[in-house]
Each structure stands twice: as structure tokens, then as C-alpha cells.
Design an enzyme around this catalytic site. Structure first.
Site, short mmCIF file in Angstrom:
data_model
loop_
_atom_site.label_atom_id
_atom_site.label_comp_id
_atom_site.label_asym_id
_atom_site.label_seq_id
_atom_site.Cartn_x
_atom_site.Cartn_y
_atom_site.Cartn_z
N ALA A 205 0.75 -1.20 -0.05
CA ALA A 205 -0.08 0.11 0.03
C ALA A 205 0.93 1.13 0.23
O ALA A 205 2.05 1.05 -0.12
CB ALA A 205 -0.91 -0.06 1.22
N ASN A 206 0.27 2.13 0.14
CA ASN A 206 1.08 3.40 0.20
C ASN A 206 0.25 4.50 1.04
O ASN A 206 -0.83 4.07 1.61
CB ASN A 206 1.42 4.23 -1.13
CG ASN A 206 0.10 4.43 -1.71
OD1 ASN A 206 -1.06 5.41 -1.28
ND2 ASN A 206 -0.13 3.85 -2.87
N ARG A 207 1.04 5.76 1.41
CA ARG A 207 0.33 6.72 2.37
C ARG A 207 -0.75 7.56 2.01
O ARG A 207 -1.22 8.36 2.74
CB ARG A 207 1.52 7.74 2.83
CG ARG A 207 2.70 6.87 3.68
CD ARG A 207 3.64 7.90 4.08
NE ARG A 207 4.91 7.28 4.19
CZ ARG A 207 4.99 6.75 5.37
NH1 ARG A 207 4.40 6.85 6.11
NH2 ARG A 207 6.44 6.14 5.51
#
Ligand code: CTP
Length: 394
Positions: A205-207
Site C-alpha cells: 500500500a502507500n500513504r
């Protein structure tokens, strides 16, 4: 934007009722005429005098007194919109079941105006199956549900149940009443991260928080557009008046966007994972003591922005991408615009706290050149971008 529009505000019992006063101020500043109905619970939190002062109108709080003066049917026929702010769990339940045992519920049953409901309650009450069923019933009857937001409550607790902030409620009311410049247009917005599974419990995932993408969807709806928001996993509340399609992976996001075509425009704001695992494991991967950690083989995800830019006859008239860069922001955005085949790129430097943060400083890259916008709240970036999109599609 609301000049000449009539809003009947129903204020029910919640500690958040004080926000109805600020909302009234914003509505009147926007040109709306506001009358208020105060429930018995609402009157525990704001006074009739405060509401009368701020609406500039007589406040109605008693069914039988109102009958003598104006009558609940005339009150129900007066507004363009009935806005229930805040909506308590009890009032929501009464609305869902058609009860009419006080002035507010009689008006809600008798009105033919649009109804907007902004719930406010404790997270456990909001999550309760009874409330969720009531909300679903109201939504299916065409009531616009605005919020609730996630966050700290009056009690030392947090979660979904907070009343939306007055400026967001103003946007929601404008959107629901809009015959703005994007009326009749359909726009697709992607938002949030994607989650790419490694195994049933782990993912890449990412932020991204979805804050910017959700704000863009809300701003486009506020200008009258029909908006399909295709969102990865986020904790943002659904923007009012927007159709939300929830997805997890990049491939699901692309499929949802293609299913939502045709559209007049698309704004690809999602931070799509460039790679997914080549083969996600069916079972949880176990660590074997002493063994070498398993390699993570990656496969390239489809590029949603590039795919929609090259969609042939289905290509939306205006395709807008974002560019998340940590260096050479403008040069990279200019080449990204050419590479992806989109019309505009909104470029931002994500080396600071932009991802997940509240503000953004962007550059709008179009065929005509590069515009530098000052640092501002993501909601303001969204409003400016929506206004530009409305001009471009006019
Ligand atoms: N995008 C997309 N699908 C992908 C990757 C990106 O639709 N698989 C979109 C994003 O929504 C954004 C734009 O492409 O509008 C640019 O995203 P960005 O992450 O800046 O660029 P990448 O294409 O991922 O290129 P790089 O990471 O090399 O900068």
C-alpha cells in the site's frame, strides 16, 4: 450560490447542535433564507433565542403553537431544502419509520422538498445495525446523507459519528441544490491508495489518505456534476451526493472506471500502486525458522490514467492526472502529461507531508503552460480545480 434559496434547518439533540449556528451564518452569507425548527432535544444544546438571532426569523419548536401560526404543512411547503443538522439517532429512527409525533417529524413527513441529513452521534450508536438500516432506508428514499465524519467525540472516544464541519455542510447543501455549471455532466474521480494483496493478511500500500480526491469529488458535485468516485481503502466519509464505488486493487479500480464510462471528464487522483505481487498466496505465508525470506516477485499494474486517456471513442473530453514527485516536479509533470496522453497534470511535491496532510501546493500543467498555485488547503485546491474543469467543459 444559494441566493434566494430557502432552507428549513431542523436542529435535533446532539452536543454538535452548536455547529448549526455557524452553518446558518454561512448559509445566510451565501444568500439563503433560513428558518429553524428546534426539537426538544435540540433545545438542550442551543437556545431558541440564539437560533432566532442568527436566522433573523421566528424559531418553531412546538407543533401546536406552530399550528396556530403557520401550520406544519405550510412550514413543510416553504423550503427548497429541509436540512437536518445535526440528526440524532432518535430523529433518524423516527424519519426512517415515518413517525410524526412532534413538529420536526411532522414537517419531515409532509415536505416534498429535498432532505439533507447530517448525522451526529456516538460511534457505537452510529455503527449499530438499527441505525445503519435506518440510514440505508433513508438513502434509498433519496435523502442525502452528509457524513458523519471520523474523529474525536465529546466523550473520550473517537470514530465515525462526528457532525461534518459547517463549511463542508455548506458544500453539501450547495451540491444538493445545485444547478451549477456542471449540471448534466458526469465526472469520474479516483481517490485513495490501492491495496495489492501479498497473501490473505498482507498487502502492498502507500500513504495516500484520499483527502484530496474526495475533496475533488465533493467540489465537482457542488458545481452540479453527477460524480462517480472510485475509491481505494480510505477512512474518509463518502462525500454527500456522490456515487462511491469502493475497490481494493489497481485492476479493480480500472474495471470500475471503465464500467462508469461514458463520462465528460475524469480526474485520476488515486495513488495507484505501480506494482502488484505477481502471484498473491492463497494461504497466509508462514515463516520457516532458519529459511531465507521468500522473494516478492512483482508484476506491473495497468495504468488507469493512460488507459482512460487512450480510450478511443469512449475517451472523456477532459482527462486530468496528478503527478506525485519528490524532485524536478515540473519537468517530470510535463513529461508525464505527454507520456500518459492526458490533458492536464496537477503536479505536487510529495517529499513533505502532502500525502495524508491537509494542504497542498500544486502546479497545473496544461497545453498552454504551467500555473503555480499557492499552498492552500486540499479542499481549496479541489474547489479551484473544479471551477477550472467547469470552464473547460462549458
Ligand atoms: N496512475 C494511474 N494508474 C497507475 C499509476 C498511476 O492511473 N497504475 C495515475 C495517478 O492516479 C496519477 C498519475 O497516474 O494521476 C501519475 O501518478 P504518479 O504516481 O505520479 O506516476 P507514475 O505513473 O506512478 O510514475 P512514477 O511513479 O514513475 O513517477
Amino acid at each position: 450560490m444559494l441566493a434566494g434559496r430557502r432552507i428549513l434547518l431542523i436542529v435535533s439533540g446532539s452536543v454538535a447542535a452548536y455547529k448549526a449556528l455557524e452553518l446558518t451564518r454561512l448559509l445566510r452569507r451565501d444568500g439563503a433564507q433560513v428558518m429553524a425548527v428546534l426539537t426538544v432535544g435540540g433545545a438542550r444544546f442551543v437556545t431558541k433565542e440564539a437560533l432566532a438571532a442568527i436566522t433573523g426569523e421566528r424559531v418553531h419548536d412546538d407543533l401546536w403553537a406552530a399550528e396556530a401560526e403557520i401550520g406544519h404543512i405550510r412550514l413543510a411547503r416553504w423550503p427548497d431544502m429541509v436540512a437536518v443538522v445535526p440528526g440524532s439517532a432518535d430523529l433518524i429512527a423516527k424519519m426512517a419509520h415515518g413517525l410524526a409525533d412532534d413538529l420536526a417529524t411532522c414537517v419531515l413527513l409532509a415536505t416534498r422538498a429535498k432532505i439533507l441529513l447530517a448525522p451526529a452521534m456516538n460511534p457505537a450508536m452510529w455503527d449499530h445495525a438499527a441505525t445503519q438500516r435506518n440510514i440505508a432506508a433513508l438513502r434509498s428514499r433519496g435523502v442525502t446523507i452528509a457524513g458523519p465524519a471520523n474523529g474525536a467525540m465529546a466523550e473520550p472516544e473517537s470514530g465515525p459519528g462526528r457532525l461534518m464541519e459547517p463549511p463542508e455542510l455548506l458544500d453539501a447543501i450547495r451540491a444538493a441544490l445545485s444547478d451549477g455549471p456542471l449540471k448534466g455532466r458526469h465526472l469520474i474521480v479516483t481517490s485513495g491508495p490501492t491495496h495489492e494483496p501479498i497473501d490473505p493478511v498482507r498487502y502492498i500500500a502507500n500513504r495516500a489518505s484520499g483527502r484530496q480526491g474526495h475533496a475533488i469529488a465533493a467540489a465537482l458535485a457542488a458545481l452540479g456534476a453527477r460524480v462517480t468516485l472510485v475509491s481505494g481503502p480510505v477512512t474518509q466519509p463518502d462525500p454527500p451526493g456522490v456515487a462511491v464505488v469502493r475497490v481494493e486493487t489497481a485492476r479493480e479500480m480500472l474495471a470500475a472506471c471503465e464500467a462508469a464510462l461514458p463520462a465528460d471528464g475524469v480526474v485520476c487522483n488515486a495513488a495507484v500502486a505501480d506494482w502488484r505481487t505477481a502471484r498473491a498466496a492463497d494461504q497466509k505465508m508462514k515463516k520457516v525458522p532458519g529459511a531465507v525470506p521468500p522473494p516478492l516477485e512483482l508484476a506491473l499494474n495497468p495504468d488507469i490514467l493512460a488507459t482512460l486517456s487512450a480510450a478511443g471513442p469512449q475517451r472523456p473530453r477532459l482527462v486530468v492526472g496528478f503527478a506525485a514527485e519528490t524532485e524536478h516536479v515540473i519537468d517530470n509533470a510535463i513529461s508525464k502529461r505527454a507520456r500518459k496522453g492526458c490533458d492536464w497534470i496537477v503536479a505536487n511535491d510529495v517529499s513533505g507531508d502532502v500525502m495524508g496532510g491537509a494542504e497542498n501546493a500544486v502546479h497545473l500543467v496544461t497545453e498552454a503552460g504551467v500555473e503555480d498555485w499557492p499552498r492552500m488547503a486540499k479542499e481549496e485546491v479541489a474547489r479551484r480545480l473544479a471551477a477550472r474543469i467547469a470552464e473547460a467543459l462549458a
